[in-house]
Design a protein around this motif. Structure first.
Motif: not given
Length: 144
Positions: A125-135
């Motif tokens: 979830l943390q990695e997904q959140h990070f990826n969403d922020e980057i996107s």
């Protein structure tokens, strides 16, 4: 950061207790097997002695000695049977102890697996959140 189970030392200790219980059970079963072998040997000797007594080939002096020998063998049989019952009880107690300790270890292992699964889920979830922020940041930057 890799997963670290906070109760790992407790789990290791429980596994060690389980191993000790396995050794104790193996020892109890070995002693039980030896006591059964001893009982079988006494029963065989008693059967041979009783057969010899039934055949009637003994003289008067030998007959008294043989009766004393039979009495001693019967006493040995009673002691061997008692020893077998005691060893059976000890083996059963060792089996119950092993089962309890195995259950305790398995409960901790299940807890460890559950916590590891939760940890991995949170990490994803943390990695997904990070990826969403980057996107999101990239999308906004290209819109200007």
């Amino acid at each position: 950061m890799p997963f670290r189970f906070k109760m790992q030392k407790v789990l290791d200790y429980r596994a060690q207790l389980e191993e000790e219980s396995k050794v104790r059970l193996a020892d109890a079963e070995r002693r039980l097997r030896e006591s059964r072998e001893r009982l079988d040997a006494v029963l065989d000797e008693l059967a041979r002695a009783e057969e010899k007594s039934r055949m009637g080939l003994l003289q008067n002096g030998e007959r008294w000695l043989h009766e004393q020998y039979l009495k001693g063998l019967r006493s040995d049989r009673a002691m061997a049977e008692l020893q077998c019952r005691m060893q059976e009880q000890l083996a059963e107690e060792a089996r119950a102890l092993l089962a309890a300790r195995a259950m305790e270890r398995k409960l901790l292992e299940k807890l460890k697996e559950r916590q590891k699964s939760q940890y991995l889920h949170a990490e994803r979830l943390q990695e997904q959140h990070f990826n969403d922020e980057i996107s999101t940041l990239r999308y906004k930057a290209s819109a200007f």
